[in-house]
Enzyme design. Sequence first.
Site, PDB file in Angstrom:
ATOM      1  N   SER A 261       0.811  -1.220   0.000  1.00  0.00           N
ATOM      2  CA  SER A 261       0.000   0.000   0.000  1.00  0.00           C
ATOM      3  C   SER A 261       0.843   1.267   0.000  1.00  0.00           C
ATOM      4  O   SER A 261       0.401   2.303  -0.508  1.00  0.00           O
ATOM      5  CB  SER A 261      -0.953   0.009   1.205  1.00  0.00           C
ATOM      6  OG  SER A 261      -0.222  -0.098   2.415  1.00  0.00           O
TER       7      SER A 261
ATOM      8  N   GLY B 281      -2.014  -4.268   0.995  1.00  0.00           N
ATOM      9  CA  GLY B 281      -2.138  -5.485   1.796  1.00  0.00           C
ATOM     10  C   GLY B 281      -1.173  -6.581   1.417  1.00  0.00           C
ATOM     11  O   GLY B 281      -1.134  -7.630   2.063  1.00  0.00           O
TER      12      GLY B 281
ATOM     13  N   ASN C  18       3.723  -5.332   5.453  1.00  0.00           N
ATOM     14  CA  ASN C  18       2.605  -6.138   5.947  1.00  0.00           C
ATOM     15  C   ASN C  18       3.095  -7.386   6.658  1.00  0.00           C
ATOM     16  O   ASN C  18       2.424  -7.874   7.566  1.00  0.00           O
ATOM     17  CB  ASN C  18       1.638  -6.473   4.807  1.00  0.00           C
ATOM     18  CG  ASN C  18       0.870  -5.239   4.379  1.00  0.00           C
ATOM     19  OD1 ASN C  18       0.257  -4.569   5.193  1.00  0.00           O
ATOM     20  ND2 ASN C  18       0.944  -4.913   3.095  1.00  0.00           N
TER      21      ASN C  18
ATOM     22  N   ASP D  24      -4.761   6.879   9.847  1.00  0.00           N
ATOM     23  CA  ASP D  24      -4.470   5.519  10.322  1.00  0.00           C
ATOM     24  C   ASP D  24      -3.095   5.408  10.972  1.00  0.00           C
ATOM     25  O   ASP D  24      -2.781   4.401  11.610  1.00  0.00           O
ATOM     26  CB  ASP D  24      -4.623   4.494   9.198  1.00  0.00           C
ATOM     27  CG  ASP D  24      -3.625   4.658   8.050  1.00  0.00           C
ATOM     28  OD1 ASP D  24      -2.671   5.468   8.154  1.00  0.00           O
ATOM     29  OD2 ASP D  24      -3.796   3.969   7.034  1.00  0.00           O
TER      30      ASP D  24
ATOM     31  N   HIS E 191       0.040   5.101   6.901  1.00  0.00           N
ATOM     32  CA  HIS E 191       0.293   5.559   5.540  1.00  0.00           C
ATOM     33  C   HIS E 191       0.553   7.059   5.509  1.00  0.00           C
ATOM     34  O   HIS E 191      -0.169   7.817   6.150  1.00  0.00           O
ATOM     35  CB  HIS E 191      -0.904   5.209   4.649  1.00  0.00           C
ATOM     36  CG  HIS E 191      -1.179   3.756   4.600  1.00  0.00           C
ATOM     37  ND1 HIS E 191      -2.088   3.136   5.439  1.00  0.00           N
ATOM     38  CD2 HIS E 191      -0.639   2.783   3.826  1.00  0.00           C
ATOM     39  CE1 HIS E 191      -2.106   1.843   5.178  1.00  0.00           C
ATOM     40  NE2 HIS E 191      -1.237   1.600   4.206  1.00  0.00           N
TER      41      HIS E 191
END
Length: 184
Positions: free
Chosen positions: A4, A41, A69, A155, A158
């Site tokens: 991502s 992801g 991830n 979040d 990011h």
Amino acid sequence: MGDSLTAGYGLAEGEGFVPQLQQWLAANGSDATVVNAGVSGDTTAGGLARLDWSLTPETDALIVTLGGNDLLRGLDPAVTRSNLEAILTKADARKLPVLLIGLPGPANFGPDWKAQFDAIYPELAAKHGTLLAPNFMAGLGGDDPAAARRLMQADGIHPNPEGVKRIVADLGPKVLELLARVQP
């Protein structure tokens, strides 16, 4: 090839890593085309699984930004290492110059896990003769956590558009170094 962070998760078109890197390269005299092979992801296993069809015959170099991830999920560092090793081995077979971009492991899985994870990127870069940027997020300035938070999306994982801009400014010279390794 990435996750991502490469794909531009949560950002408008044109604000993500790849389009901002493309603009940075053009502003710095490069006519290289950057292809976004980021999948939100994705783990190192996912990247390995799609590598063969992602590397078209037109591919002249590879930037690998996988592992985030894996670390968020606390996967065994040996599995992450094995997957990255296989990606780099396939790039070696195609004689593709590579820029391997890592992330530091978090401390919450324990010091042994962190030490094993943190060793992956520099050891593989040395073994395969790839360029290395040890921390994708280094451009955010880790010395001031409050300032870095302002460069992140809600979040906390990011980067926002300004954060991406700083990351690109930090990584851009390494990408130019990668492009200098491309065989005509």
